[in-house]
Design a protein around this motif. Structure first.
Motif, PDB file in Angstrom:
ATOM      1  N   GLN A   1       0.828  -1.205   0.000  1.00  0.00           N
ATOM      2  CA  GLN A   1       0.000   0.000   0.000  1.00  0.00           C
ATOM      3  C   GLN A   1       0.861   1.253   0.000  1.00  0.00           C
ATOM      4  O   GLN A   1       0.529   2.245  -0.647  1.00  0.00           O
ATOM      5  N   ALA A   2       1.976   1.212   0.712  1.00  0.00           N
ATOM      6  CA  ALA A   2       2.861   2.373   0.769  1.00  0.00           C
ATOM      7  C   ALA A   2       3.548   2.633  -0.567  1.00  0.00           C
ATOM      8  O   ALA A   2       3.820   3.786  -0.907  1.00  0.00           O
ATOM      9  N   THR A   3       3.808   1.579  -1.327  1.00  0.00           N
ATOM     10  CA  THR A   3       4.527   1.766  -2.581  1.00  0.00           C
ATOM     11  C   THR A   3       3.592   1.864  -3.787  1.00  0.00           C
ATOM     12  O   THR A   3       3.736   2.763  -4.602  1.00  0.00           O
ATOM     13  N   VAL A   4       2.637   0.947  -3.905  1.00  0.00           N
ATOM     14  CA  VAL A   4       1.806   0.879  -5.095  1.00  0.00           C
ATOM     15  C   VAL A   4       0.575   1.774  -4.999  1.00  0.00           C
ATOM     16  O   VAL A   4       0.135   2.345  -5.985  1.00  0.00           O
ATOM     17  N   ARG A   5      -0.004   1.905  -3.790  1.00  0.00           N
ATOM     18  CA  ARG A   5      -1.203   2.726  -3.536  1.00  0.00           C
ATOM     19  C   ARG A   5      -2.405   2.250  -4.343  1.00  0.00           C
ATOM     20  O   ARG A   5      -3.179   3.047  -4.850  1.00  0.00           O
ATOM     21  N   ASN A   6      -2.564   0.927  -4.476  1.00  0.00           N
ATOM     22  CA  ASN A   6      -3.714   0.341  -5.142  1.00  0.00           C
ATOM     23  C   ASN A   6      -4.383  -0.581  -4.130  1.00  0.00           C
ATOM     24  O   ASN A   6      -3.880  -1.667  -3.836  1.00  0.00           O
ATOM     25  N   LEU A   7      -5.516  -0.154  -3.601  1.00  0.00           N
ATOM     26  CA  LEU A   7      -6.147  -0.858  -2.494  1.00  0.00           C
ATOM     27  C   LEU A   7      -6.553  -2.276  -2.869  1.00  0.00           C
ATOM     28  O   LEU A   7      -6.346  -3.211  -2.093  1.00  0.00           O
ATOM     29  N   LEU A   8      -7.125  -2.469  -4.044  1.00  0.00           N
ATOM     30  CA  LEU A   8      -7.549  -3.803  -4.454  1.00  0.00           C
ATOM     31  C   LEU A   8      -6.361  -4.752  -4.565  1.00  0.00           C
ATOM     32  O   LEU A   8      -6.400  -5.882  -4.066  1.00  0.00           O
ATOM     33  N   LEU A   9      -5.298  -4.290  -5.183  1.00  0.00           N
ATOM     34  CA  LEU A   9      -4.092  -5.104  -5.298  1.00  0.00           C
ATOM     35  C   LEU A   9      -3.498  -5.394  -3.924  1.00  0.00           C
ATOM     36  O   LEU A   9      -3.064  -6.519  -3.646  1.00  0.00           O
ATOM     37  N   THR A  10      -3.493  -4.406  -3.066  1.00  0.00           N
ATOM     38  CA  THR A  10      -2.926  -4.562  -1.735  1.00  0.00           C
ATOM     39  C   THR A  10      -3.674  -5.611  -0.927  1.00  0.00           C
ATOM     40  O   THR A  10      -3.070  -6.504  -0.327  1.00  0.00           O
ATOM     41  N   ILE A  11      -4.998  -5.514  -0.905  1.00  0.00           N
ATOM     42  CA  ILE A  11      -5.797  -6.466  -0.135  1.00  0.00           C
ATOM     43  C   ILE A  11      -5.666  -7.864  -0.729  1.00  0.00           C
ATOM     44  O   ILE A  11      -5.512  -8.851   0.002  1.00  0.00           O
ATOM     45  N   ALA A  12      -5.711  -7.970  -2.053  1.00  0.00           N
ATOM     46  CA  ALA A  12      -5.590  -9.275  -2.696  1.00  0.00           C
ATOM     47  C   ALA A  12      -4.224  -9.899  -2.414  1.00  0.00           C
ATOM     48  O   ALA A  12      -4.126 -11.091  -2.083  1.00  0.00           O
ATOM     49  N   ALA A  13      -3.175  -9.122  -2.522  1.00  0.00           N
ATOM     50  CA  ALA A  13      -1.831  -9.657  -2.293  1.00  0.00           C
ATOM     51  C   ALA A  13      -1.644 -10.072  -0.838  1.00  0.00           C
ATOM     52  O   ALA A  13      -1.037 -11.118  -0.554  1.00  0.00           O
ATOM     53  N   GLY A  14      -2.162  -9.286   0.093  1.00  0.00           N
ATOM     54  CA  GLY A  14      -2.071  -9.647   1.503  1.00  0.00           C
ATOM     55  C   GLY A  14      -2.822 -10.933   1.804  1.00  0.00           C
ATOM     56  O   GLY A  14      -2.335 -11.803   2.533  1.00  0.00           O
ATOM     57  N   THR A  15      -4.005 -11.070   1.241  1.00  0.00           N
ATOM     58  CA  THR A  15      -4.804 -12.271   1.463  1.00  0.00           C
ATOM     59  C   THR A  15      -4.144 -13.494   0.835  1.00  0.00           C
ATOM     60  O   THR A  15      -4.020 -14.549   1.476  1.00  0.00           O
ATOM     61  N   ILE A  16      -3.705 -13.358  -0.407  1.00  0.00           N
ATOM     62  CA  ILE A  16      -3.047 -14.481  -1.084  1.00  0.00           C
ATOM     63  C   ILE A  16      -1.740 -14.839  -0.381  1.00  0.00           C
ATOM     64  O   ILE A  16      -1.430 -16.015  -0.175  1.00  0.00           O
ATOM     65  N   GLY A  17      -0.994 -13.819   0.029  1.00  0.00           N
ATOM     66  CA  GLY A  17       0.246 -14.079   0.759  1.00  0.00           C
ATOM     67  C   GLY A  17       0.000 -14.830   2.051  1.00  0.00           C
ATOM     68  O   GLY A  17       0.704 -15.795   2.367  1.00  0.00           O
ATOM     69  N   TYR A  18      -1.013 -14.435   2.788  1.00  0.00           N
ATOM     70  CA  TYR A  18      -1.342 -15.117   4.046  1.00  0.00           C
ATOM     71  C   TYR A  18      -1.751 -16.556   3.776  1.00  0.00           C
ATOM     72  O   TYR A  18      -1.313 -17.480   4.467  1.00  0.00           O
ATOM     73  N   MET A  19      -2.592 -16.764   2.775  1.00  0.00           N
ATOM     74  CA  MET A  19      -3.041 -18.127   2.459  1.00  0.00           C
ATOM     75  C   MET A  19      -1.863 -19.015   2.046  1.00  0.00           C
ATOM     76  O   MET A  19      -1.787 -20.172   2.445  1.00  0.00           O
ATOM     77  N   LEU A  20      -0.954 -18.483   1.248  1.00  0.00           N
ATOM     78  CA  LEU A  20       0.221 -19.260   0.855  1.00  0.00           C
ATOM     79  C   LEU A  20       1.099 -19.590   2.066  1.00  0.00           C
ATOM     80  O   LEU A  20       1.620 -20.704   2.181  1.00  0.00           O
ATOM     81  N   LEU A  21       1.240 -18.623   2.966  1.00  0.00           N
ATOM     82  CA  LEU A  21       2.052 -18.861   4.160  1.00  0.00           C
ATOM     83  C   LEU A  21       1.467 -19.963   5.029  1.00  0.00           C
ATOM     84  O   LEU A  21       2.187 -20.864   5.471  1.00  0.00           O
ATOM     85  N   VAL A  22       0.175 -19.913   5.297  1.00  0.00           N
ATOM     86  CA  VAL A  22      -0.400 -20.905   6.214  1.00  0.00           C
ATOM     87  C   VAL A  22      -0.618 -22.262   5.541  1.00  0.00           C
ATOM     88  O   VAL A  22      -0.692 -23.278   6.232  1.00  0.00           O
ATOM     89  N   GLN A  23      -0.717 -22.285   4.205  1.00  0.00           N
ATOM     90  CA  GLN A  23      -0.934 -23.565   3.521  1.00  0.00           C
ATOM     91  C   GLN A  23       0.366 -24.301   3.185  1.00  0.00           C
ATOM     92  O   GLN A  23       0.383 -25.520   3.178  1.00  0.00           O
ATOM     93  N   TYR A  24       1.425 -23.539   2.903  1.00  0.00           N
ATOM     94  CA  TYR A  24       2.648 -24.195   2.420  1.00  0.00           C
ATOM     95  C   TYR A  24       3.874 -24.008   3.310  1.00  0.00           C
ATOM     96  O   TYR A  24       4.747 -24.854   3.321  1.00  0.00           O
ATOM     97  N   ILE A  25       3.967 -22.900   4.011  1.00  0.00           N
ATOM     98  CA  ILE A  25       5.198 -22.657   4.786  1.00  0.00           C
ATOM     99  C   ILE A  25       5.002 -22.957   6.261  1.00  0.00           C
ATOM    100  O   ILE A  25       5.777 -23.704   6.867  1.00  0.00           O
ATOM    101  N   PHE A  26       3.958 -22.414   6.875  1.00  0.00           N
ATOM    102  CA  PHE A  26       3.706 -22.632   8.294  1.00  0.00           C
ATOM    103  C   PHE A  26       2.652 -23.724   8.461  1.00  0.00           C
ATOM    104  O   PHE A  26       1.559 -23.500   8.954  1.00  0.00           O
ATOM    105  N   VAL A  27       2.996 -24.936   8.066  1.00  0.00           N
ATOM    106  CA  VAL A  27       2.021 -26.046   8.083  1.00  0.00           C
ATOM    107  C   VAL A  27       1.907 -26.648   9.450  1.00  0.00           C
ATOM    108  O   VAL A  27       2.719 -26.874  10.201  1.00  0.00           O
TER     109      VAL A  27
END
Length: 109
Positions: A83-109
């Motif tokens: 959000q600080a760099t791109v300033r695109n709310l939709l992209l920011t929320i989507a990336a945060g959500t996808i990042g969290y899902m990837l973390l809990v599904q594949y890295i922090f199992v």
């Protein structure tokens, strides 16, 4: 539901939708100055809603067990950084959500 109940239900939904869509244009016509309260709410509510979403999203984070909230912290940091760099709310929320899902599904199992 009977046919008359279905027609009444559809009519009520249509009327409710039309009222919520047209009422702002009736209350605040283009040739009138917008009331200060509405301007204030327009400035403050997006930030307040985002704050409430953050609190709601992090309310069940377990800091004293498991990974101590590390996936959540990484996802929040990713969201803030984007959000600080791109300033695109939709992209920011989507990336945060996808990042969290990837973390809990594949890295922090």
């Amino acid at each position: 539901m009977t046919l008359s109940e279905e027609i009444i239900t559809i009519a009520a939904v249509v009327a409710g939708t039309m009222v919520t869509r047209f009422l702002p244009f009736v209350l605040f016509p283009a040739n009138k100055k917008t009331p200060p309260l509405v301007v204030f709410l327009g400035k403050m509510l997006p930030t307040a809603v985002m704050g409430m979403l953050v609190v709601y999203s992090l309310k069940d984070t377990q800091l004293l067990s498991g990974y101590h909230g590390l996936p959540e912290a990484i996802a929040v940091a990713l969201t803030v950084l984007l959000q600080a760099t791109v300033r695109n709310l939709l992209l920011t929320i989507a990336a945060g959500t996808i990042g969290y899902m990837l973390l809990v599904q594949y890295i922090f199992v």
